[in-house]
Motif scaffolding. Structure first.
Motif, PDB file in Angstrom:
ATOM      1  N   ASP A  96      -4.362   2.090  13.508  1.00 12.49           N
ATOM      2  CA  ASP A  96      -4.252   3.238  12.612  1.00 12.49           C
ATOM      3  C   ASP A  96      -3.155   3.068  11.564  1.00 12.49           C
ATOM      4  O   ASP A  96      -2.229   2.270  11.732  1.00 12.49           O
ATOM      5  CB  ASP A  96      -3.963   4.508  13.417  1.00 12.49           C
ATOM      6  CG  ASP A  96      -5.116   4.876  14.339  1.00 12.49           C
ATOM      7  OD1 ASP A  96      -6.225   4.332  14.136  1.00 12.49           O
ATOM      8  OD2 ASP A  96      -4.907   5.687  15.255  1.00 12.49           O
ATOM      9  N   ILE A  97      -3.284   3.838  10.508  1.00 13.77           N
ATOM     10  CA  ILE A  97      -2.281   3.897   9.437  1.00 13.77           C
ATOM     11  C   ILE A  97      -1.537   5.223   9.536  1.00 13.77           C
ATOM     12  O   ILE A  97      -2.148   6.275   9.732  1.00 13.77           O
ATOM     13  CB  ILE A  97      -2.948   3.757   8.057  1.00 13.77           C
ATOM     14  CG1 ILE A  97      -3.560   2.357   7.901  1.00 13.77           C
ATOM     15  CG2 ILE A  97      -1.954   4.027   6.937  1.00 13.77           C
ATOM     16  CD1 ILE A  97      -4.337   2.165   6.619  1.00 13.77           C
ATOM     17  N   LEU A  98      -0.226   5.170   9.438  1.00  7.55           N
ATOM     18  CA  LEU A  98       0.599   6.377   9.438  1.00  7.55           C
ATOM     19  C   LEU A  98       1.406   6.413   8.147  1.00  7.55           C
ATOM     20  O   LEU A  98       1.819   5.369   7.638  1.00  7.55           O
ATOM     21  CB  LEU A  98       1.544   6.403  10.642  1.00  7.55           C
ATOM     22  CG  LEU A  98       0.885   6.397  12.028  1.00  7.55           C
ATOM     23  CD1 LEU A  98       0.776   4.975  12.569  1.00  7.55           C
ATOM     24  CD2 LEU A  98       1.653   7.274  12.996  1.00  7.55           C
ATOM     25  N   ARG A  99       1.642   7.616   7.648  1.00  9.37           N
ATOM     26  CA  ARG A  99       2.333   7.758   6.370  1.00  9.37           C
ATOM     27  C   ARG A  99       3.603   8.593   6.538  1.00  9.37           C
ATOM     28  O   ARG A  99       3.653   9.499   7.367  1.00  9.37           O
ATOM     29  CB  ARG A  99       1.400   8.375   5.327  1.00  9.37           C
ATOM     30  CG  ARG A  99       0.147   7.532   5.126  1.00  9.37           C
ATOM     31  CD  ARG A  99      -0.727   8.028   3.988  1.00  9.37           C
ATOM     32  NE  ARG A  99      -1.961   7.244   3.915  1.00  9.37           N
ATOM     33  CZ  ARG A  99      -2.061   6.067   3.322  1.00  9.37           C
ATOM     34  NH1 ARG A  99      -0.994   5.534   2.737  1.00  9.37           N
ATOM     35  NH2 ARG A  99      -3.209   5.416   3.295  1.00  9.37           N
ATOM     36  N   TYR A 100       4.602   8.250   5.743  1.00  7.64           N
ATOM     37  CA  TYR A 100       5.902   8.927   5.813  1.00  7.64           C
ATOM     38  C   TYR A 100       6.360   9.196   4.388  1.00  7.64           C
ATOM     39  O   TYR A 100       6.264   8.323   3.521  1.00  7.64           O
ATOM     40  CB  TYR A 100       6.912   8.032   6.543  1.00  7.64           C
ATOM     41  CG  TYR A 100       8.228   8.682   6.858  1.00  7.64           C
ATOM     42  CD1 TYR A 100       8.417   9.371   8.048  1.00  7.64           C
ATOM     43  CD2 TYR A 100       9.297   8.597   5.968  1.00  7.64           C
ATOM     44  CE1 TYR A 100       9.636   9.967   8.356  1.00  7.64           C
ATOM     45  CE2 TYR A 100      10.522   9.186   6.261  1.00  7.64           C
ATOM     46  CZ  TYR A 100      10.680   9.862   7.454  1.00  7.64           C
ATOM     47  OH  TYR A 100      11.884  10.448   7.754  1.00  7.64           O
ATOM     48  N   GLY A 101       6.851  10.393   4.146  1.00  9.99           N
ATOM     49  CA  GLY A 101       7.217  10.792   2.784  1.00  9.99           C
ATOM     50  C   GLY A 101       8.302   9.909   2.178  1.00  9.99           C
ATOM     51  O   GLY A 101       9.330   9.665   2.809  1.00  9.99           O
ATOM     52  N   ARG A 102       8.068   9.431   0.978  1.00 13.61           N
ATOM     53  CA  ARG A 102       9.054   8.607   0.289  1.00 13.61           C
ATOM     54  C   ARG A 102      10.341   9.404   0.019  1.00 13.61           C
ATOM     55  O   ARG A 102      11.443   8.856   0.103  1.00 13.61           O
ATOM     56  CB  ARG A 102       8.466   8.099  -1.028  1.00 13.61           C
ATOM     57  CG  ARG A 102       9.438   7.370  -1.940  1.00 13.61           C
ATOM     58  CD  ARG A 102       9.627   5.934  -1.587  1.00 13.61           C
ATOM     59  NE  ARG A 102       8.460   5.121  -1.837  1.00 13.61           N
ATOM     60  CZ  ARG A 102       8.472   3.779  -1.861  1.00 13.61           C
ATOM     61  NH1 ARG A 102       9.620   3.130  -1.655  1.00 13.61           N
ATOM     62  NH2 ARG A 102       7.374   3.084  -2.049  1.00 13.61           N
TER      63      ARG A 102
ATOM     64  N   ASP B 274       0.806  -1.217   0.000  1.00 20.06           N
ATOM     65  CA  ASP B 274       0.000   0.000   0.000  1.00 20.06           C
ATOM     66  C   ASP B 274       0.839   1.268   0.000  1.00 20.06           C
ATOM     67  O   ASP B 274       0.300   2.374  -0.032  1.00 20.06           O
ATOM     68  CB  ASP B 274      -0.946   0.014   1.211  1.00 20.06           C
ATOM     69  CG  ASP B 274      -2.084  -0.984   1.049  1.00 20.06           C
ATOM     70  OD1 ASP B 274      -2.330  -1.412  -0.099  1.00 20.06           O
ATOM     71  OD2 ASP B 274      -2.721  -1.346   2.053  1.00 20.06           O
ATOM     72  N   SER B 275       2.168   1.124   0.070  1.00 22.10           N
ATOM     73  CA  SER B 275       3.035   2.286  -0.067  1.00 22.10           C
ATOM     74  C   SER B 275       3.036   2.738  -1.526  1.00 22.10           C
ATOM     75  O   SER B 275       2.824   1.943  -2.438  1.00 22.10           O
ATOM     76  CB  SER B 275       4.459   1.937   0.384  1.00 22.10           C
ATOM     77  OG  SER B 275       4.497   1.636   1.767  1.00 22.10           O
ATOM     78  N   THR B 276       3.275   4.027  -1.721  1.00 23.99           N
ATOM     79  CA  THR B 276       3.235   4.598  -3.072  1.00 23.99           C
ATOM     80  C   THR B 276       4.583   5.264  -3.390  1.00 23.99           C
ATOM     81  O   THR B 276       5.495   5.276  -2.573  1.00 23.99           O
ATOM     82  CB  THR B 276       2.120   5.656  -3.176  1.00 23.99           C
ATOM     83  OG1 THR B 276       2.458   6.781  -2.332  1.00 23.99           O
ATOM     84  CG2 THR B 276       0.779   5.077  -2.742  1.00 23.99           C
ATOM     85  N   ASP B 277       4.675   5.837  -4.586  1.00 20.77           N
ATOM     86  CA  ASP B 277       5.878   6.572  -4.964  1.00 20.77           C
ATOM     87  C   ASP B 277       6.045   7.829  -4.114  1.00 20.77           C
ATOM     88  O   ASP B 277       7.153   8.358  -3.988  1.00 20.77           O
ATOM     89  CB  ASP B 277       5.830   6.969  -6.437  1.00 20.77           C
ATOM     90  CG  ASP B 277       5.953   5.771  -7.356  1.00 20.77           C
ATOM     91  OD1 ASP B 277       6.440   4.722  -6.891  1.00 20.77           O
ATOM     92  OD2 ASP B 277       5.552   5.876  -8.536  1.00 20.77           O
TER      93      ASP B 277
END
Length: 229
Positions: free
Chosen positions: A183-189, A163-166
């Motif tokens: 929960d889901i957490l996001r970190y800049g690629r 589910d990670s993206t570019d």
């Protein structure tokens, strides 16, 4: 090749004992579907011949990925003391092995995990070409900024490669006791890529933080808390 051995196991539901063959090692390149069985929680799963109950038998497993030159040891441990003992014994064994190897020999990377979910995450990361130490450094940063929300003694952060993206890496919180995903957490690629560049030019800090085969941000944080106390 993958190897298995015969064991006498007892059904946890009814107490019936039976002989079964369980895998002790899995080679990722075998055309046997064993890698997929790990990912789908089917490896070393037994059906009781008496009551029909299905259960997984957790035992030490060596996962060999010759394409990526990686060996992953899954050592199921029931408590903290057992994990500490395994880490000490593993470090000593690795030192003895490295001392015995020829200077011109390039050994495989060796990784150690204590749970099936860590094993699955590690396989996905390696196959995606991600840097395990940098990923764990990212987790460490997320933990330290959100300690009240994500206490490391309660929650595990898992990288969701699919589910990670570019643009973003996707991390999922897992309750260590209930195994529920939260929960889901996001970190800049882009931030992750910058850390990878730093690792290539001067990776000392990453190896100082995560020096051995068990690369774990929660363990590092808990060890730091113990030293402060």
């Amino acid at each position: 090749m993958s190897t298995k051995k015969r064991y006498n196991i007892t059904c946890p539901a009814c107490g019936h004992a039976q002989d079964v063959e369980l895998y002790e090692s899995v080679k990722a390149t075998d055309n046997s579907g064993l890698r997929q069985a790990i990912m789908e929680n089917r490896l070393n799963r037994v059906e009781c011949e008496d009551c029909g109950d299905s259960f997984r038998v957790d035992m030490p497993l060596l996962y060999n990925d010759p394409v990526n030159n990686v060996l992953i040891h899954w050592m199921p441990a029931l408590d903290e003391a057992a994990q500490v003992r395994i880490l000490e014994e593993f470090d000593q064994t690795m030192e003895e092995l490295n001392d015995a190897l020829p200077a011109d020999f390039t050994p495989p990377r060796v990784r150690l995990v204590f749970s099936r979910v860590e094993l699955v995450e590690m396989i996905f990361m390696i196959e995606a070409g991600m840097n395990e130490r940098v990923v764990e450094y990212v987790k460490y940063s997320i933990y330290t900024r959100n300690l009240s929300k994500i206490p490391p003694e309660k929650f595990r952060l898992l990288l969701n490669v699919h589910d990670s993206t570019d643009e973003e890496l996707c991390f999922v919180m897992q309750d260590m006791e209930t195994k529920e995903l939260k929960d889901i957490l996001r970190y800049g690629r882009a931030a992750y890529e910058s850390l990878c560049e730093m690792f290539e030019t001067s990776g000392e800090e990453f190896f100082e933080m995560f020096p051995g085969p068990y690369i774990s941000a929660p363990r590092l944080l808990l060890d730091e808390n113990e030293s402060v106390d």
